[in-house]
Design a protein around this motif. Sequence first.
Motif, PDB file in Angstrom:
ATOM      1  N   PRO A 169       0.832  -1.209   0.000  1.00 14.33           N
ATOM      2  CA  PRO A 169       0.000   0.000   0.000  1.00 14.33           C
ATOM      3  C   PRO A 169       0.862   1.253   0.000  1.00 14.33           C
ATOM      4  O   PRO A 169       1.789   1.379   0.809  1.00 14.33           O
ATOM      5  CB  PRO A 169      -0.805  -0.126   1.305  1.00 14.33           C
ATOM      6  N   PRO A 170       0.610   2.204  -0.890  1.00 12.28           N
ATOM      7  CA  PRO A 170       1.395   3.450  -0.918  1.00 12.28           C
ATOM      8  C   PRO A 170       1.052   4.330   0.273  1.00 12.28           C
ATOM      9  O   PRO A 170      -0.060   4.287   0.798  1.00 12.28           O
ATOM     10  CB  PRO A 170       0.957   4.106  -2.236  1.00 12.28           C
ATOM     11  N   SER A 171       2.009   5.141   0.695  1.00 13.56           N
ATOM     12  CA  SER A 171       1.759   6.044   1.816  1.00 13.56           C
ATOM     13  C   SER A 171       0.880   7.200   1.370  1.00 13.56           C
ATOM     14  O   SER A 171       0.823   7.547   0.178  1.00 13.56           O
ATOM     15  CB  SER A 171       3.081   6.579   2.364  1.00 13.56           C
ATOM     16  N   LYS A 172       0.205   7.797   2.325  1.00 17.73           N
ATOM     17  CA  LYS A 172      -0.665   8.934   2.030  1.00 17.73           C
ATOM     18  C   LYS A 172       0.129  10.101   1.460  1.00 17.73           C
ATOM     19  O   LYS A 172      -0.340  10.813   0.559  1.00 17.73           O
ATOM     20  CB  LYS A 172      -1.390   9.365   3.311  1.00 17.73           C
ATOM     21  N   SER A 173       1.354  10.295   1.965  1.00 19.13           N
ATOM     22  CA  SER A 173       2.174  11.413   1.486  1.00 19.13           C
ATOM     23  C   SER A 173       2.569  11.230   0.030  1.00 19.13           C
ATOM     24  O   SER A 173       2.631  12.205  -0.736  1.00 19.13           O
ATOM     25  CB  SER A 173       3.423  11.555   2.365  1.00 19.13           C
ATOM     26  N   VAL A 174       2.827   9.995  -0.382  1.00 17.25           N
ATOM     27  CA  VAL A 174       3.178   9.719  -1.783  1.00 17.25           C
ATOM     28  C   VAL A 174       1.988  10.006  -2.690  1.00 17.25           C
ATOM     29  O   VAL A 174       2.122  10.650  -3.743  1.00 17.25           O
ATOM     30  CB  VAL A 174       3.648   8.262  -1.946  1.00 17.25           C
ATOM     31  N   ILE A 175       0.805   9.551  -2.276  1.00 15.30           N
ATOM     32  CA  ILE A 175      -0.405   9.796  -3.067  1.00 15.30           C
ATOM     33  C   ILE A 175      -0.652  11.297  -3.193  1.00 15.30           C
ATOM     34  O   ILE A 175      -0.902  11.807  -4.299  1.00 15.30           O
ATOM     35  CB  ILE A 175      -1.617   9.116  -2.407  1.00 15.30           C
ATOM     36  N   THR A 176      -0.568  12.011  -2.090  1.00 14.84           N
ATOM     37  CA  THR A 176      -0.822  13.454  -2.104  1.00 14.84           C
ATOM     38  C   THR A 176       0.183  14.179  -2.992  1.00 14.84           C
ATOM     39  O   THR A 176      -0.179  15.087  -3.750  1.00 14.84           O
ATOM     40  CB  THR A 176      -0.752  14.009  -0.675  1.00 14.84           C
ATOM     41  N   SER A 177       1.448  13.784  -2.915  1.00 16.47           N
ATOM     42  CA  SER A 177       2.480  14.416  -3.735  1.00 16.47           C
ATOM     43  C   SER A 177       2.213  14.205  -5.219  1.00 16.47           C
ATOM     44  O   SER A 177       2.358  15.127  -6.038  1.00 16.47           O
ATOM     45  CB  SER A 177       3.852  13.856  -3.362  1.00 16.47           C
ATOM     46  N   MET A 178       1.787  13.009  -5.609  1.00 16.89           N
ATOM     47  CA  MET A 178       1.511  12.719  -7.021  1.00 16.89           C
ATOM     48  C   MET A 178       0.254  13.429  -7.509  1.00 16.89           C
ATOM     49  O   MET A 178       0.180  13.826  -8.681  1.00 16.89           O
ATOM     50  CB  MET A 178       1.381  11.211  -7.234  1.00 16.89           C
ATOM     51  N   LEU A 179      -0.722  13.604  -6.627  1.00 19.25           N
ATOM     52  CA  LEU A 179      -1.915  14.348  -7.015  1.00 19.25           C
ATOM     53  C   LEU A 179      -1.589  15.821  -7.222  1.00 19.25           C
ATOM     54  O   LEU A 179      -2.146  16.475  -8.104  1.00 19.25           O
ATOM     55  CB  LEU A 179      -3.012  14.189  -5.955  1.00 19.25           C
ATOM     56  N   ARG A 180      -0.690  16.353  -6.401  1.00 16.84           N
ATOM     57  CA  ARG A 180      -0.276  17.743  -6.566  1.00 16.84           C
ATOM     58  C   ARG A 180       0.564  17.940  -7.819  1.00 16.84           C
ATOM     59  O   ARG A 180       0.513  18.990  -8.459  1.00 16.84           O
ATOM     60  CB  ARG A 180       0.511  18.202  -5.333  1.00 16.84           C
ATOM     61  N   ASP A 181       1.341  16.925  -8.163  1.00 23.12           N
ATOM     62  CA  ASP A 181       2.197  16.991  -9.347  1.00 23.12           C
ATOM     63  C   ASP A 181       2.098  15.668 -10.101  1.00 23.12           C
ATOM     64  O   ASP A 181       2.905  14.757  -9.889  1.00 23.12           O
ATOM     65  CB  ASP A 181       3.648  17.258  -8.925  1.00 23.12           C
ATOM     66  N   PRO A 182       1.093  15.528 -10.993  1.00 30.21           N
ATOM     67  CA  PRO A 182       0.873  14.254 -11.694  1.00 30.21           C
ATOM     68  C   PRO A 182       2.059  13.794 -12.543  1.00 30.21           C
ATOM     69  O   PRO A 182       2.112  12.622 -12.921  1.00 30.21           O
ATOM     70  CB  PRO A 182      -0.346  14.551 -12.572  1.00 30.21           C
ATOM     71  N   SER A 183       3.012  14.684 -12.844  1.00 31.81           N
ATOM     72  CA  SER A 183       4.182  14.259 -13.625  1.00 31.81           C
ATOM     73  C   SER A 183       5.023  13.235 -12.868  1.00 31.81           C
ATOM     74  O   SER A 183       5.850  12.542 -13.469  1.00 31.81           O
ATOM     75  CB  SER A 183       5.046  15.474 -13.987  1.00 31.81           C
ATOM     76  N   GLN A 184       4.819  13.105 -11.556  1.00 30.75           N
ATOM     77  CA  GLN A 184       5.537  12.111 -10.761  1.00 30.75           C
ATOM     78  C   GLN A 184       4.971  10.705 -10.954  1.00 30.75           C
ATOM     79  O   GLN A 184       5.616   9.719 -10.598  1.00 30.75           O
ATOM     80  CB  GLN A 184       5.477  12.467  -9.281  1.00 30.75           C
ATOM     81  N   ILE A 185       3.761  10.599 -11.492  1.00 33.12           N
ATOM     82  CA  ILE A 185       3.123   9.292 -11.679  1.00 33.12           C
ATOM     83  C   ILE A 185       3.883   8.523 -12.746  1.00 33.12           C
ATOM     84  O   ILE A 185       4.112   9.034 -13.848  1.00 33.12           O
ATOM     85  CB  ILE A 185       1.645   9.464 -12.070  1.00 33.12           C
ATOM     86  N   PRO A 186       4.312   7.281 -12.467  1.00 28.94           N
ATOM     87  CA  PRO A 186       5.174   6.544 -13.405  1.00 28.94           C
ATOM     88  C   PRO A 186       4.493   6.080 -14.687  1.00 28.94           C
ATOM     89  O   PRO A 186       5.164   5.590 -15.584  1.00 28.94           O
ATOM     90  CB  PRO A 186       5.647   5.351 -12.564  1.00 28.94           C
ATOM     91  N   ASP A 187       3.207   6.225 -14.800  1.00 35.79           N
ATOM     92  CA  ASP A 187       2.479   5.861 -16.020  1.00 35.79           C
ATOM     93  C   ASP A 187       1.944   7.136 -16.665  1.00 35.79           C
ATOM     94  O   ASP A 187       1.132   7.855 -16.069  1.00 35.79           O
ATOM     95  CB  ASP A 187       1.327   4.907 -15.675  1.00 35.79           C
ATOM     96  N   GLY A 188       2.396   7.418 -17.892  1.00 35.64           N
ATOM     97  CA  GLY A 188       2.038   8.665 -18.546  1.00 35.64           C
ATOM     98  C   GLY A 188       0.554   8.816 -18.810  1.00 35.64           C
ATOM     99  O   GLY A 188      -0.009   9.911 -18.665  1.00 35.64           O
TER     100      GLY A 188
END
Length: 266
Positions: free
Chosen positions: A78-97
């Motif tokens: 399970p991903p941490s809440k901080s990782v999810i929040t960071s990716m939502l703030r900056d979707p370019s961090q998501i490893p799938d384009g």
Amino acid sequence: MILTKAQYEEIARGLVSVPPTRQSLRKLRRRFPRYLSGVLKNGAAPVLLELANEVEYAPSLMARIILERFLQEREETPPSKSVITSMLRDPSQIPDGVLANQVYQCIVNDCCYGPLVDCIKHAIGHEHEVLLRDLLLERNLAFLDEDQLRAKGYDKTPDFILQVPVAVEGHIVHWIESKASFGDECSHHAYLHDQFWSYWNRFGPGLVIYWYGFIQELDCNRERGILLKACFPTDIVTLCHGTGDPAGPAEAGRSRGRKPSPIPAL
């Protein structure tokens, strides 16, 4: 991408009937492949956004759910809440384009939730804090702001502490809190529990300004030390100068009056 009521109810029943495991999620994905089939046809199409709209769910919350499941299956933890929040703030961090594009479309098209809305709320809140500061300075009322109070070691503070208390509509005010929102019953009771009574217990009676109004019946704690207003008060009475614009801030330190009793029961 339109669902009939029967299709939606079938998916809802499927979600309720399976345990929350990765194996169950894989079964559901095979059974209801709408999102996958949609993005395979056109990765740029707002498939996830349309899906959220069809089921009447907030797009940013839908994006969070999909992103969390994607990362959980990819990392097998399970991903941490901080990782999810960071990716939502900056979707370019998501490893799938493709998923990053889908999440971005959900975020920018959500008018109620998500990091974009949080930024707007923060900006509006800061704007009204600046407005309140200017009004205090205009009336020559000496104060300490939140940053100054935290520098002194206070962990939970109102926006402004008046160094010399004033009277508003016959009630003593030691502190002022700015809320750039409408005071509804749910949010106000949460603020009372999490903030206002703590301020009252530490600093004495105070004033809360709901700049966008509030439910009138919520202003029921005046005698207990919390006054509600929808604008900056015009009838401020100071200890040294009486009614009207004071000639300048008093030199005395902050007066807290009588020591407040324990927090009243809600």
